[in-house]
Each structure stands twice: as C-alpha cells, then as structure tokens.
Scaffold this motif. Structure first.
Motif, PDB file in Angstrom:
ATOM      1  N   PRO A  77     -24.619  -2.258 -27.172  1.00  0.00           N
ATOM      2  CA  PRO A  77     -25.432  -3.394 -26.468  1.00  0.00           C
ATOM      3  C   PRO A  77     -26.803  -3.223 -26.155  1.00  0.00           C
ATOM      4  CG  PRO A  77     -23.332  -3.036 -25.355  1.00  0.00           C
ATOM      5  CD  PRO A  77     -23.581  -1.997 -26.247  1.00  0.00           C
ATOM      6  N   THR A  78     -27.265  -2.168 -25.781  1.00  0.00           N
ATOM      7  CA  THR A  78     -28.641  -1.911 -25.489  1.00  0.00           C
ATOM      8  C   THR A  78     -29.619  -1.542 -27.103  1.00  0.00           C
ATOM      9  OG1 THR A  78     -28.265   0.595 -25.209  1.00  0.00           O
ATOM     10  CG2 THR A  78     -28.472  -0.796 -23.409  1.00  0.00           C
ATOM     11  N   LEU A  79     -28.738  -1.363 -27.983  1.00  0.00           N
ATOM     12  CA  LEU A  79     -29.571  -1.454 -29.219  1.00  0.00           C
ATOM     13  C   LEU A  79     -29.197  -2.524 -30.238  1.00  0.00           C
ATOM     14  CD1 LEU A  79     -29.170   2.717 -30.285  1.00  0.00           C
ATOM     15  CD2 LEU A  79     -31.191   1.340 -29.124  1.00  0.00           C
ATOM     16  N   LEU A  80     -28.950  -3.624 -29.712  1.00  0.00           N
ATOM     17  CA  LEU A  80     -28.839  -4.880 -30.334  1.00  0.00           C
ATOM     18  C   LEU A  80     -29.677  -5.979 -29.749  1.00  0.00           C
ATOM     19  CD1 LEU A  80     -24.814  -5.357 -30.681  1.00  0.00           C
ATOM     20  CD2 LEU A  80     -26.151  -4.565 -32.545  1.00  0.00           C
ATOM     21  N   PRO A  81     -30.606  -6.803 -30.467  1.00  0.00           N
ATOM     22  CA  PRO A  81     -31.312  -7.557 -29.938  1.00  0.00           C
ATOM     23  C   PRO A  81     -30.446  -8.625 -28.987  1.00  0.00           C
ATOM     24  CG  PRO A  81     -31.810  -7.435 -32.382  1.00  0.00           C
ATOM     25  CD  PRO A  81     -30.271  -6.780 -32.075  1.00  0.00           C
ATOM     26  N   ARG A  82     -31.058  -9.078 -27.838  1.00  0.00           N
ATOM     27  CA  ARG A  82     -30.495  -9.505 -26.795  1.00  0.00           C
ATOM     28  C   ARG A  82     -29.872 -10.955 -27.163  1.00  0.00           C
ATOM     29  NH1 ARG A  82     -29.318  -9.246 -21.341  1.00  0.00           N
ATOM     30  NH2 ARG A  82     -29.317 -10.928 -20.075  1.00  0.00           N
ATOM     31  N   ASP A  83     -30.867 -11.617 -27.897  1.00  0.00           N
ATOM     32  CA  ASP A  83     -30.584 -13.082 -28.066  1.00  0.00           C
ATOM     33  C   ASP A  83     -29.390 -13.074 -29.403  1.00  0.00           C
ATOM     34  OD1 ASP A  83     -32.255 -11.790 -29.960  1.00  0.00           O
ATOM     35  OD2 ASP A  83     -33.125 -13.565 -30.813  1.00  0.00           O
ATOM     36  N   ARG A 131     -27.883 -19.569 -32.501  1.00  0.00           N
ATOM     37  CA  ARG A 131     -29.271 -20.111 -32.979  1.00  0.00           C
ATOM     38  C   ARG A 131     -30.015 -19.129 -33.870  1.00  0.00           C
ATOM     39  NH1 ARG A 131     -32.120 -21.463 -27.034  1.00  0.00           N
ATOM     40  NH2 ARG A 131     -33.401 -22.723 -28.750  1.00  0.00           N
ATOM     41  N   LEU A 132     -29.337 -18.065 -34.379  1.00  0.00           N
ATOM     42  CA  LEU A 132     -30.114 -17.222 -35.447  1.00  0.00           C
ATOM     43  C   LEU A 132     -30.324 -18.031 -36.746  1.00  0.00           C
ATOM     44  CD1 LEU A 132     -28.028 -13.802 -34.599  1.00  0.00           C
ATOM     45  CD2 LEU A 132     -30.378 -14.804 -33.889  1.00  0.00           C
ATOM     46  N   PRO A 133     -31.223 -17.560 -37.337  1.00  0.00           N
ATOM     47  CA  PRO A 133     -31.614 -18.408 -38.696  1.00  0.00           C
ATOM     48  C   PRO A 133     -30.365 -18.042 -39.735  1.00  0.00           C
ATOM     49  CG  PRO A 133     -32.988 -16.655 -38.421  1.00  0.00           C
ATOM     50  CD  PRO A 133     -32.523 -16.652 -37.146  1.00  0.00           C
ATOM     51  N   TRP A 134     -29.472 -17.121 -39.588  1.00  0.00           N
ATOM     52  CA  TRP A 134     -28.574 -16.902 -40.625  1.00  0.00           C
ATOM     53  C   TRP A 134     -26.942 -16.624 -39.991  1.00  0.00           C
ATOM     54  CZ3 TRP A 134     -29.876 -12.906 -37.821  1.00  0.00           C
ATOM     55  CH2 TRP A 134     -31.030 -12.345 -37.709  1.00  0.00           C
ATOM     56  N   ALA A 135     -26.174 -16.590 -40.639  1.00  0.00           N
ATOM     57  CA  ALA A 135     -24.771 -16.540 -39.896  1.00  0.00           C
ATOM     58  C   ALA A 135     -24.408 -14.709 -40.109  1.00  0.00           C
ATOM     59  CB  ALA A 135     -23.645 -17.291 -40.745  1.00  0.00           C
ATOM     60  N   VAL A 136     -24.267 -14.296 -38.752  1.00  0.00           N
ATOM     61  CA  VAL A 136     -24.152 -12.966 -38.725  1.00  0.00           C
ATOM     62  C   VAL A 136     -23.045 -12.684 -37.526  1.00  0.00           C
ATOM     63  CG1 VAL A 136     -26.195 -12.436 -37.431  1.00  0.00           C
ATOM     64  CG2 VAL A 136     -25.200 -10.698 -38.951  1.00  0.00           C
ATOM     65  N   ARG A 137     -22.427 -11.692 -38.011  1.00  0.00           N
ATOM     66  CA  ARG A 137     -21.256 -11.354 -36.767  1.00  0.00           C
ATOM     67  C   ARG A 137     -21.949 -10.319 -36.278  1.00  0.00           C
ATOM     68  NH1 ARG A 137     -15.419  -8.555 -36.608  1.00  0.00           N
ATOM     69  NH2 ARG A 137     -16.364  -7.636 -38.225  1.00  0.00           N
ATOM     70  N   VAL A 138     -21.871 -10.421 -34.822  1.00  0.00           N
ATOM     71  CA  VAL A 138     -22.364  -9.065 -33.862  1.00  0.00           C
ATOM     72  C   VAL A 138     -21.305  -8.625 -32.976  1.00  0.00           C
ATOM     73  CG1 VAL A 138     -24.032  -8.516 -32.034  1.00  0.00           C
ATOM     74  CG2 VAL A 138     -24.507 -10.407 -33.881  1.00  0.00           C
ATOM     75  N   CYS A 139     -20.786  -7.147 -33.166  1.00  0.00           N
ATOM     76  CA  CYS A 139     -19.909  -6.557 -32.450  1.00  0.00           C
ATOM     77  C   CYS A 139     -20.402  -5.401 -31.885  1.00  0.00           C
ATOM     78  CB  CYS A 139     -18.551  -6.513 -33.217  1.00  0.00           C
ATOM     79  SG  CYS A 139     -18.711  -5.606 -34.562  1.00  0.00           S
TER      80      CYS A 139
END
Length: 346
Positions: free
Chosen positions: A218-224, A231-239
C-alpha cells in the motif's frame, strides 16, 4: 549501404499494414512534433509506431545495419539522470538511420555552472540539434522545454511521471510474443508509486484494450489509486495481494524497487519486500502457463525478481532491450516526416 527509398517505403507500408491484433485500428501519424507522454496519443498513432518498428527491426537484423534515411540530421541526448539502455539505444537508433548522435551529460555541461534547462536546450538547438532526447529528475521538465524551442523533444523519462518510449517498446514486445494486445491481461508488480514506466505503460496498454492490474505494498501504490480508482483516467485494477494479481496473467512486469526516490519508512526492509512481492518461479505458477515476464531495467536480481525468473524461459527482458532500438528508430523516423524523410534520403 544505400537503400532505395521506394523499396523501403513499400516495406514500411507493408509492415504497418501487417500488424495484427488491433481490431481494425487504422495506423495514423498526424504530424506530431514532440513525444512527451502517451496520454495524447491516439490508438492509431501507437499502431503506426509498432508497425514502423517492425520494419526497423528488420534493418537491425541485416549484416550492415545502416540506412541513410536521416543523413544530415542531429540527435542530441541530454540526460540529467544516469542511463544505459535508453541513452545508448537512442544513440544507436540515430546512427543506424544515418543521423549524427551527440551525447550531453549533465555533470559535464554548463548546468553545473547554473545554466537553466531551457537555456541549455536552446543552446543545443542553436548549434544544430534537430531532436533533443531528454531525461530529467523533475516531473514535467520536457513540457517546460517543448513549447520554448523549435527542435523536437522526446521525453526519455521525467521524475515519477512518464517514460513513453519504454512503454512503446514494452507494448511492441507484448505484441511480438503474444500476437495481440487487446484482451491481454497485464500485471505490473512493485514500486508503482515512483514508476514513470508504470504510468506510461498503463496509458498505452489501456488505449489498445489490454486489461491492467497493478500490485504492490500500500505504501508503494499511489494513494488516490487505492482510495478513488473510479476517478482515474483509465480502467485499472489495483490490489495488494500478489497471488491475486498474478492469477491468470498473460504478462507479468516486475518494477525496480527505486530506493533512491524513497524517503524513509515505505517498506520495513528490502528482505521483507522481496519475501512478499518478489517474482519467483513458484509465484509465476499463478499466472497463465504461457505468460511472459518483463522488466524495464535495471534489475535488482534477488529483490523484485529472482535470477532464475529474470533469465528463465518465460523472460523476454533481453528482447525488450533489442526492441528498444527498433522502437526509438521508429519514433525518430516518424518525427522527421515518415515516408517524406525516406524520399529525401534517396
């Protein structure tokens, strides 16, 4: 070795037309002046780069790797950060196309005397630079320079922000090995927060229809990205769980742990990071059985990627380096007018 322009034009057109796996996306190149990032590239422009790169790769496989296409042009590489692959590949690309390549290293330039970035680039332009390839530690530096000079500017990496040519060579490599990009499941693992490579890759891959997952602590992923992914400009899955991110992946891209950009406490230790997020043969079993492994380099072997994975049968990391020259040749060629540049070189 002289290459007749009509022959090469025909090959370039044929190679572009033969690029498959883009579901009817038409190649196009609308007179672009700079390459700063891929957010303003149309999908057809990316297809044009890939198709032209296929022609350039054929040139690189010849016994004599030289064509006069950009004879009389000057390409200047100006790097304010260390680089091996990107800088050398641009220099090789320029020389194969017949251009003059000049390298300017910041520690030996007038920047050490207080000269501003804009003044440095204007000086290079005044002494004949047609294209300036620049890498800078500050995000946005190429955007500051581009509107203030007549020379074309190619961003070779700015801060945490963008690295468009790396993303283009990565997409080229994926297409080369899998035959398609649309629908390909790409997992990007590691220090996403500080990765300009990850950001430009996401732009390119999502524009061409790939399904992108990013994974890391989590500390190395952008907080937003974690809190407001919609609200991101592209569809991306974050895990955050690596096993989940690798499940069924067609492409696994490990990112370098950028300790030089970190300022304390983002990970407990390198050893723990490697234990939880390092790419190993065992973990790769979660991915598709034909999945390929990528890394933008330089690699910290034993940290984000195990040596047997980096040099194993699934790795296309060496191919990425080779393809970097072809893709950068493609961009130089297209920025100088594409087929018109070939006709002038005859």
């Amino acid at each position: 070795m002289q290459v007749q322009a009509p022959t090469m034009i025909g090959r370039a057109r044929a190679e572009t037309d033969s690029v498959q796996g883009f579901d009817g996306l038409a190649p196009c190149w609308p007179g672009r002046r700079h390459v700063l990032d891929l957010d303003d590239f149309a999908p057809g422009e990316i297809v044009q780069v890939l198709g032209t790169a296929a022609t350039m790769k054929e040139i690189l496989q010849r016994p004599i790797k030289k064509v006069p296409t950009l004879r009389g042009k000057t390409i200047v590489t100006m790097f304010y950060e260390s680089s091996t692959r990107t800088r050398v590949s641009f220099e090789v690309a320029a020389k194969v196309l017949g251009a003059d390549a000049v390298n300017v290293a910041a520690p030996t330039s007038s920047a050490t005397k207080g000269e501003s970035l804009i003044n440095t680039v204007q000086t290079l332009q005044a002494i004949g630079a047609d294209i300036v390839v620049m890498r800078h530690p500050q995000s946005g530096a190429p955007w500051l320079v581009a509107p203030r000079v007549h020379a074309a500017v190619i961003n070779a990496g700015d801060g945490w922000h963008a690295h468009p040519t790396q993303a283009l060579l990565d997409v080229f490599t994926i297409h080369e090995h899998l035959g398609r990009v649309r629908g390909v499941r790409v997992t990007i693992v590691g220090d996403v927060l500080h990765s300009r490579v990850a950001r430009s890759n996401i732009w390119a891959l999502t524009k061409l229809g790939a399904e992108v997952t990013v994974c890391g602590p989590p500390t190395l992923l952008p907080r937003d990205w974690l809190l407001e992914p919609s609200r991101l400009p592209w569809a991306v899955r974050v895990c955050e769980r690596l096993d989940e991110a690798l499940d069924g992946a067609d492409v696994v891209m490990a990112l370098r742990l950028q300790r030089e950009r970190q300022h304390g406490g983002l990970i407990p230790s390198v050893r723990e990071y490697s234990h939880l997020y390092g790419l190993t043969t065992e973990r790769l079993r979660q991915a598709d059985s034909s999945a390929i492994v990528m890394h933008p380099g330089p690699m910290n072997e034993g940290v984000e990627i195990a040596p047997d994975v980096a040099h194993g049968p699934r790795s296309v990391i060496e191919a990425q380096v080779t393809n970097g020259v072809a893709v950068r040749m493609s961009l130089l060629y297209l920025l100088f007018g594409g087929e018109a540049a070939l006709e002038r070189s005859d």
